[in-house]
Design a protein around this motif. Structure first.
Motif, PDB file in Angstrom:
ATOM      1  N   UNK A  75       4.757   3.037  -4.479  1.00 35.95           N
ATOM      2  CA  UNK A  75       3.741   2.165  -3.889  1.00 35.95           C
ATOM      3  C   UNK A  75       2.370   2.824  -3.930  1.00 35.95           C
ATOM      4  N   UNK A  76       2.326   4.126  -3.648  1.00 37.47           N
ATOM      5  CA  UNK A  76       1.066   4.876  -3.684  1.00 37.47           C
ATOM      6  C   UNK A  76       0.453   4.853  -5.088  1.00 37.47           C
ATOM      7  N   UNK A  77       1.258   5.077  -6.094  1.00 37.57           N
ATOM      8  CA  UNK A  77       0.752   5.103  -7.472  1.00 37.57           C
ATOM      9  C   UNK A  77       0.317   3.713  -7.936  1.00 37.57           C
ATOM     10  N   UNK A  78       1.047   2.689  -7.511  1.00 37.09           N
ATOM     11  CA  UNK A  78       0.663   1.322  -7.877  1.00 37.09           C
ATOM     12  C   UNK A  78      -0.696   0.959  -7.308  1.00 37.09           C
ATOM     13  N   UNK A  79      -0.973   1.464  -6.105  1.00 35.64           N
ATOM     14  CA  UNK A  79      -2.283   1.217  -5.502  1.00 35.64           C
ATOM     15  C   UNK A  79      -3.399   1.926  -6.261  1.00 35.64           C
ATOM     16  N   UNK A  80      -3.022   2.967  -7.025  1.00 35.48           N
ATOM     17  CA  UNK A  80      -4.001   3.691  -7.844  1.00 35.48           C
ATOM     18  C   UNK A  80      -4.085   3.101  -9.253  1.00 35.48           C
ATOM     19  N   UNK A  81      -3.432   1.937  -9.445  1.00 34.02           N
ATOM     20  CA  UNK A  81      -3.420   1.240 -10.741  1.00 34.02           C
ATOM     21  C   UNK A  81      -2.747   2.049 -11.849  1.00 34.02           C
ATOM     22  N   UNK A  82      -1.778   2.895 -11.478  1.00 37.58           N
ATOM     23  CA  UNK A  82      -0.985   3.614 -12.472  1.00 37.58           C
ATOM     24  C   UNK A  82      -0.050   2.627 -13.162  1.00 37.58           C
ATOM     25  N   UNK A  83       0.046   2.655 -14.481  1.00 36.79           N
ATOM     26  CA  UNK A  83       0.960   1.747 -15.181  1.00 36.79           C
ATOM     27  C   UNK A  83       2.372   1.810 -14.601  1.00 36.79           C
ATOM     28  N   UNK A  84       3.022   0.671 -14.516  1.00 40.80           N
ATOM     29  CA  UNK A  84       4.310   0.550 -13.818  1.00 40.80           C
ATOM     30  C   UNK A  84       5.354   1.519 -14.343  1.00 40.80           C
ATOM     31  N   UNK A  85       5.522   1.597 -15.657  1.00 38.86           N
ATOM     32  CA  UNK A  85       6.554   2.466 -16.224  1.00 38.86           C
ATOM     33  C   UNK A  85       6.264   3.931 -15.923  1.00 38.86           C
ATOM     34  N   UNK A  86       5.003   4.317 -16.038  1.00 38.02           N
ATOM     35  CA  UNK A  86       4.609   5.698 -15.756  1.00 38.02           C
ATOM     36  C   UNK A  86       4.801   6.013 -14.274  1.00 38.02           C
ATOM     37  N   UNK A  87       4.424   5.080 -13.412  1.00 38.88           N
ATOM     38  CA  UNK A  87       4.565   5.280 -11.962  1.00 38.88           C
ATOM     39  C   UNK A  87       6.029   5.454 -11.576  1.00 38.88           C
ATOM     40  N   UNK A  88       6.907   4.643 -12.177  1.00 39.17           N
ATOM     41  CA  UNK A  88       8.337   4.732 -11.868  1.00 39.17           C
ATOM     42  C   UNK A  88       8.899   6.087 -12.284  1.00 39.17           C
ATOM     43  N   UNK A  89       8.490   6.573 -13.440  1.00 40.02           N
ATOM     44  CA  UNK A  89       8.973   7.865 -13.919  1.00 40.02           C
ATOM     45  C   UNK A  89       8.505   9.003 -13.017  1.00 40.02           C
ATOM     46  N   UNK A  90       7.247   8.958 -12.583  1.00 42.16           N
ATOM     47  CA  UNK A  90       6.710  10.004 -11.699  1.00 42.16           C
ATOM     48  C   UNK A  90       7.395   9.946 -10.342  1.00 42.16           C
TER      49      UNK A  90
END
Length: 352
Positions: A75-90
């Motif tokens: 959720x934190x990464x999505x709020x930073x507009x990180x691409x979904x696939x990259x955010x899920x991996x991190x």
């Protein structure tokens, strides 16, 4: 020399079911050949951790026991507009620092609960940001960037934690909590109940809309708690002021907090009737032996207090003083200290 703060608590519970077994009945134990009602150590520690005293007095210094850190990171990464696939991996990469991931879960959830401090939570988010920004970090260094041997999480410092995949960051519990048991013979009872369907008319069916049953019991419970004060301070990075606040909150919670199972059905909100707090370097000892012979008669509370004090005196006569100083709250006594006095005495242990 190690200092110990010990609590002996007697609390009368009304008909209730605060801690259930796998069949929904009150938990039980046998002591001295007699059945007793029981509150598990785990349920008591949970009640302490979520008590108003801990929430008010230790804001920002309570950990989270969860499998869902990955959700927080995602959720934190999505709020930073990180691409979904990259955010899920991190999210998976960072969450895995605290244990193995649940392969059956859709998101990055842990297979077991992890006890995470506020500092570690923030460090995990910071690490996720660094990875999202493309920083190359050695996989072997990730745990060192997030996990801590000690910090300001009072409940983790008190009750400890085990990280199976990062045992170097386990924390030894500074507070030992016994299972509370009734001082007298006690059995669970069954309540057979019916419920009425408000919209059903007599012409439809005069019977109940629902029938069921659930267990309950009542009694005077004895609870023993032992605090290794020096270990608590060590677990809090030497912060004596925070340790004092934690001990003050602990004393309040032991007298007032309760497991909340079926609380809406029974409205159990008991308060300790007797609380003995002892401080000293002497070896710890509990007073459960006072109740190996179940208390009888028609005054369970008064007789339990007498039994407890008599056992304390007998052990002192044989082994010497069990503490250097003590305070006793006794609602049946002609002279007694208040809960505020007990809490202040507990807090003083951190600065003794």
């Amino acid at each position: 020399m190690t200092r110990f703060l010990q609590f002996h608590v007697l609390t009368p519970y009304p008909p209730s079911n605060p801690n259930r077994d796998d069949q929904g009945r009150p938990k039980m134990a046998h002591l001295g050949g007699a059945p007793r009602l029981r509150l598990s150590s785990q349920s008591i520690k949970r009640a302490i951790r979520v008590s108003p005293e801990f929430a008010a007095g230790l804001s920002g210094h309570r950990g989270e026991r969860t499998k869902r850190l990955g959700d927080v990171i995602l959720s934190h990464l999505e709020q930073q507009d990180t691409p979904a696939e990259k955010a899920a991996k991190i999210a998976e990469q960072v969450a895995a620092i605290f244990g193995k991931l649940d392969k059956k879960a859709d998101k990055a959830q842990l297979a077991t609960l992890a006890f995470i401090s506020p500092d570690e939570r923030q460090l995990a988010l910071d690490l996720a940001d660094r990875l999202a920004n493309g920083e190359a970090i050695d996989e072997n260094a990730l745990k060192k960037l997030v996990l801590r041997h000690a910090d300001g999480a009072v409940d983790i410092a008190m009750f400890g934690r085990m990280l199976a995949d990062a045992p170097d960051y386990n924390r030894e519990a500074a507070v030992q909590v016994g299972h509370a048991i009734t001082t007298h013979k006690a059995m669970s009872e069954e309540d057979w109940f019916t419920a009425v369907d408000d919209l059903k008319t007599r012409e439809d069916d005069a019977g109940a809309g629902h029938i069921g049953e659930h267990g309950f019991g009542s009694g005077v419970y004895y609870l023993y708690v032992c605090v290794n004060v020096d270990l608590l301070i060590e677990n809090l990075q030497g912060d004596r002021e925070l340790a004092a606040r934690g001990l003050e909150a602990l004393a309040h919670a032991l007298a007032t907090a309760t497991p909340k199972g079926k609380q809406n059905s029974h409205a159990h909100h008991p308060r300790a009737a007797y609380l003995r707090a002892e401080l000293g370097a002497q070896a710890p000892r509990d007073l459960t032996g006072a109740f190996f012979k179940a208390v009888g008669g028609d005054d369970y509370l008064g007789s339990s207090i007498e039994r407890l004090e008599d056992m304390a005196k007998k052990l002192t006569d044989v082994y010497g003083p069990a503490c250097d100083d003590l305070r006793i709250l006794n609602i049946l006594g002609s002279k007694t200290v208040t809960l505020k006095d007990i809490a202040a005495f507990a807090a003083s242990a951190a600065n003794a």
